[in-house]
Design a protein around this motif. Structure first.
Motif, PDB file in Angstrom:
ATOM      1  N   VAL A  76       0.859  -1.184   0.000  1.00 53.26           N
ATOM      2  CA  VAL A  76       0.000   0.000   0.000  1.00 53.26           C
ATOM      3  C   VAL A  76       0.894   1.233   0.000  1.00 53.26           C
ATOM      4  O   VAL A  76       1.870   1.294   0.754  1.00 53.26           O
ATOM      5  CB  VAL A  76      -0.927   0.019   1.243  1.00 53.26           C
ATOM      6  CG1 VAL A  76      -1.808   1.254   1.245  1.00 53.26           C
ATOM      7  CG2 VAL A  76      -1.766  -1.255   1.311  1.00 53.26           C
ATOM      8  N   ALA A  77       0.581   2.187  -0.847  1.00 51.67           N
ATOM      9  CA  ALA A  77       1.299   3.465  -0.870  1.00 51.67           C
ATOM     10  C   ALA A  77       0.278   4.579  -0.660  1.00 51.67           C
ATOM     11  O   ALA A  77      -0.706   4.670  -1.383  1.00 51.67           O
ATOM     12  CB  ALA A  77       2.030   3.663  -2.195  1.00 51.67           C
ATOM     13  N   LEU A  78       0.501   5.381   0.375  1.00 56.39           N
ATOM     14  CA  LEU A  78      -0.352   6.542   0.669  1.00 56.39           C
ATOM     15  C   LEU A  78       0.387   7.798   0.230  1.00 56.39           C
ATOM     16  O   LEU A  78       1.612   7.859   0.317  1.00 56.39           O
ATOM     17  CB  LEU A  78      -0.627   6.635   2.174  1.00 56.39           C
ATOM     18  CG  LEU A  78      -1.226   5.419   2.864  1.00 56.39           C
ATOM     19  CD1 LEU A  78      -1.303   5.668   4.366  1.00 56.39           C
ATOM     20  CD2 LEU A  78      -2.599   5.106   2.292  1.00 56.39           C
ATOM     21  N   TYR A  79      -0.371   8.806  -0.177  1.00 55.48           N
ATOM     22  CA  TYR A  79       0.218  10.074  -0.593  1.00 55.48           C
ATOM     23  C   TYR A  79      -0.419  11.198   0.216  1.00 55.48           C
ATOM     24  O   TYR A  79      -1.612  11.472   0.081  1.00 55.48           O
ATOM     25  CB  TYR A  79       0.006  10.288  -2.092  1.00 55.48           C
ATOM     26  CG  TYR A  79       0.704   9.216  -2.902  1.00 55.48           C
ATOM     27  CD1 TYR A  79       2.029   9.362  -3.277  1.00 55.48           C
ATOM     28  CD2 TYR A  79       0.047   8.033  -3.235  1.00 55.48           C
ATOM     29  CE1 TYR A  79       2.684   8.364  -3.984  1.00 55.48           C
ATOM     30  CE2 TYR A  79       0.700   7.035  -3.937  1.00 55.48           C
ATOM     31  CZ  TYR A  79       2.013   7.211  -4.315  1.00 55.48           C
ATOM     32  OH  TYR A  79       2.661   6.214  -5.010  1.00 55.48           O
ATOM     33  N   VAL A 108      -1.754  -2.132  11.595  1.00 53.40           N
ATOM     34  CA  VAL A 108      -0.508  -1.952  10.863  1.00 53.40           C
ATOM     35  C   VAL A 108       0.001  -0.529  11.134  1.00 53.40           C
ATOM     36  O   VAL A 108       0.406   0.199  10.246  1.00 53.40           O
ATOM     37  CB  VAL A 108      -0.703  -2.196   9.343  1.00 53.40           C
ATOM     38  CG1 VAL A 108       0.645  -2.286   8.627  1.00 53.40           C
ATOM     39  CG2 VAL A 108      -1.505  -3.462   9.073  1.00 53.40           C
ATOM     40  N   ASP A 109      -0.052  -0.117  12.410  1.00 56.18           N
ATOM     41  CA  ASP A 109       0.416   1.221  12.794  1.00 56.18           C
ATOM     42  C   ASP A 109       1.920   1.315  12.567  1.00 56.18           C
ATOM     43  O   ASP A 109       2.644   0.347  12.813  1.00 56.18           O
ATOM     44  CB  ASP A 109       0.102   1.495  14.263  1.00 56.18           C
ATOM     45  CG  ASP A 109      -1.390   1.422  14.572  1.00 56.18           C
ATOM     46  OD1 ASP A 109      -2.195   1.256  13.634  1.00 56.18           O
ATOM     47  OD2 ASP A 109      -1.748   1.527  15.753  1.00 56.18           O
ATOM     48  N   HIS A 110       2.377   2.486  12.100  1.00 58.11           N
ATOM     49  CA  HIS A 110       3.804   2.618  11.791  1.00 58.11           C
ATOM     50  C   HIS A 110       4.204   4.090  11.676  1.00 58.11           C
ATOM     51  O   HIS A 110       3.354   4.970  11.531  1.00 58.11           O
ATOM     52  CB  HIS A 110       4.125   1.886  10.484  1.00 58.11           C
ATOM     53  CG  HIS A 110       3.374   2.431   9.303  1.00 58.11           C
ATOM     54  ND1 HIS A 110       2.076   2.059   9.011  1.00 58.11           N
ATOM     55  CD2 HIS A 110       3.733   3.328   8.358  1.00 58.11           C
ATOM     56  CE1 HIS A 110       1.672   2.714   7.934  1.00 58.11           C
ATOM     57  NE2 HIS A 110       2.658   3.485   7.516  1.00 58.11           N
ATOM     58  N   LYS A 111       5.518   4.311  11.746  1.00 57.77           N
ATOM     59  CA  LYS A 111       6.061   5.646  11.506  1.00 57.77           C
ATOM     60  C   LYS A 111       5.980   5.907  10.007  1.00 57.77           C
ATOM     61  O   LYS A 111       6.299   5.032   9.201  1.00 57.77           O
ATOM     62  CB  LYS A 111       7.516   5.733  11.970  1.00 57.77           C
ATOM     63  CG  LYS A 111       7.669   5.633  13.469  1.00 57.77           C
ATOM     64  CD  LYS A 111       9.135   5.708  13.861  1.00 57.77           C
ATOM     65  CE  LYS A 111       9.266   5.623  15.381  1.00 57.77           C
ATOM     66  NZ  LYS A 111      10.662   5.702  15.818  1.00 57.77           N
ATOM     67  N   PRO A 112       5.539   7.111   9.611  1.00 55.44           N
ATOM     68  CA  PRO A 112       5.406   7.382   8.179  1.00 55.44           C
ATOM     69  C   PRO A 112       6.749   7.385   7.455  1.00 55.44           C
ATOM     70  O   PRO A 112       7.797   7.619   8.059  1.00 55.44           O
ATOM     71  CB  PRO A 112       4.758   8.763   8.134  1.00 55.44           C
ATOM     72  CG  PRO A 112       5.022   9.373   9.454  1.00 55.44           C
ATOM     73  CD  PRO A 112       5.169   8.256  10.434  1.00 55.44           C
ATOM     74  N   ALA A 113       6.687   7.127   6.163  1.00 58.43           N
ATOM     75  CA  ALA A 113       7.850   7.150   5.277  1.00 58.43           C
ATOM     76  C   ALA A 113       8.967   6.246   5.789  1.00 58.43           C
ATOM     77  O   ALA A 113      10.141   6.603   5.738  1.00 58.43           O
ATOM     78  CB  ALA A 113       8.341   8.579   5.074  1.00 58.43           C
ATOM     79  N   GLU A 126       4.912  19.896   0.247  1.00 63.55           N
ATOM     80  CA  GLU A 126       5.461  18.577  -0.080  1.00 63.55           C
ATOM     81  C   GLU A 126       4.331  17.551  -0.157  1.00 63.55           C
ATOM     82  O   GLU A 126       3.300  17.692   0.493  1.00 63.55           O
ATOM     83  CB  GLU A 126       6.414  18.082   1.011  1.00 63.55           C
ATOM     84  CG  GLU A 126       7.711  18.797   1.125  1.00 63.55           C
ATOM     85  CD  GLU A 126       8.599  18.221   2.224  1.00 63.55           C
ATOM     86  OE1 GLU A 126       9.821  18.260   2.018  1.00 63.55           O
ATOM     87  OE2 GLU A 126       8.089  17.755   3.267  1.00 63.55           O
ATOM     88  N   THR A 127       4.578  16.503  -0.938  1.00 64.34           N
ATOM     89  CA  THR A 127       3.716  15.326  -0.910  1.00 64.34           C
ATOM     90  C   THR A 127       4.579  14.174  -0.435  1.00 64.34           C
ATOM     91  O   THR A 127       5.582  13.846  -1.069  1.00 64.34           O
ATOM     92  CB  THR A 127       3.106  15.030  -2.291  1.00 64.34           C
ATOM     93  OG1 THR A 127       2.310  16.153  -2.691  1.00 64.34           O
ATOM     94  CG2 THR A 127       2.236  13.785  -2.254  1.00 64.34           C
ATOM     95  N   VAL A 128       4.205  13.597   0.689  1.00 64.93           N
ATOM     96  CA  VAL A 128       4.988  12.530   1.315  1.00 64.93           C
ATOM     97  C   VAL A 128       4.352  11.190   0.962  1.00 64.93           C
ATOM     98  O   VAL A 128       3.152  10.989   1.153  1.00 64.93           O
ATOM     99  CB  VAL A 128       5.052  12.719   2.846  1.00 64.93           C
ATOM    100  CG1 VAL A 128       5.811  11.571   3.503  1.00 64.93           C
ATOM    101  CG2 VAL A 128       5.686  14.061   3.191  1.00 64.93           C
ATOM    102  N   LYS A 129       5.199  10.277   0.457  1.00 61.11           N
ATOM    103  CA  LYS A 129       4.755   8.923   0.130  1.00 61.11           C
ATOM    104  C   LYS A 129       5.059   8.020   1.317  1.00 61.11           C
ATOM    105  O   LYS A 129       6.170   8.007   1.836  1.00 61.11           O
ATOM    106  CB  LYS A 129       5.497   8.420  -1.112  1.00 61.11           C
ATOM    107  CG  LYS A 129       5.110   7.022  -1.544  1.00 61.11           C
ATOM    108  CD  LYS A 129       5.904   6.621  -2.789  1.00 61.11           C
ATOM    109  CE  LYS A 129       5.547   5.237  -3.267  1.00 61.11           C
ATOM    110  NZ  LYS A 129       6.352   4.876  -4.450  1.00 61.11           N
ATOM    111  N   ASP A 130       4.055   7.266   1.737  1.00 62.51           N
ATOM    112  CA  ASP A 130       4.204   6.329   2.848  1.00 62.51           C
ATOM    113  C   ASP A 130       3.830   4.943   2.339  1.00 62.51           C
ATOM    114  O   ASP A 130       2.756   4.766   1.761  1.00 62.51           O
ATOM    115  CB  ASP A 130       3.286   6.725   4.007  1.00 62.51           C
ATOM    116  CG  ASP A 130       3.359   5.732   5.143  1.00 62.51           C
ATOM    117  OD1 ASP A 130       4.458   5.553   5.690  1.00 62.51           O
ATOM    118  OD2 ASP A 130       2.323   5.129   5.460  1.00 62.51           O
TER     119      ASP A 130
END
Length: 185
Positions: A76-79, A108-113, A126-130
């Motif tokens: 999964v990729a979030l933007y 599936v909790d996690h630190k982004p990026a 910015e647009t950060v991809k996670d």
């Protein structure tokens, strides 16, 4: 006017003529079949637009592959588009739930990026991809998985509020509904 059995006269086309369904003799050729079949389900692409606390917008996401089997995982990729600076370091919380409610929720909790760029370092514009993975346990009987998510600050146990709840699917508890991933049987 007499029409072949495979033709249909549509009332809206009465003045224009008739419409026919034409089928190739013997069905599709191998080349035609290859052109309309796939060996792998393409990514599920989702546009979203959830405004989280006026700080970020979840622009969209991809889930690849777009269908899973028990024992498989999807990437999964979030933007996230950054709207305002954030003082706190939020985690991305992800709840994967059986669409029929028969199985325990998977967190599936996690630190982004990948932990490389905490939210306190995100810059407006910015647009950060996670990226993260969603797993279907072997033997799962789920027909589909629902993916819910948001941003959560663990020290205070608070979520960034969804400021446009009528514009995006959510559960009223600041969880954004990302989408549903089918599970093959």
């Amino acid at each position: 006017m007499r029409l072949p059995p495979s033709c249909v006269l549509l009332p809206s086309l009465l003045l224009l003529g008739s419409a026919c369904i034409v089928e190739a003799p013997g069905g599709a050729s191998d080349k035609e079949r290859r052109a309309v079949t796939v060996t792998q389900v393409p990514p599920l692409s989702v546009k979203n637009g959830a405004n989280l606390g006026g700080k970020v917008e979840l622009v969209g996401a991809t889930v690849e592959p777009g269908r899973l089997s028990p024992g498989d995982q999807a990437k999964v990729a979030l933007y996230f588009k950054v709207l305002q600076p954030m003082d706190d370091d939020y985690l991305v919380f992800v709840h994967v739930e059986d669409a029929d409610g028969r199985a325990e929720r998977i967190n599936v909790d996690h630190k982004p990026a990948g932990g490389l760029l905490p939210t306190s370092q995100w810059k407006p514009g910015e647009t950060v991809k996670d990226e993260f993975s969603v797993y279907v346990p072997p033997g799962s009987t789920a027909r589909a998985l629902n993916i819910w998510l948001g941003l959560w600050e663990p020290r205070t146990d608070t979520r960034l509020r969804i400021l446009n709840p009528k514009a995006v699917r959510n559960d009223g508890k600041d969880r954004v509904y990302l989408g549903q991933v089918p599970v093959a049987r």
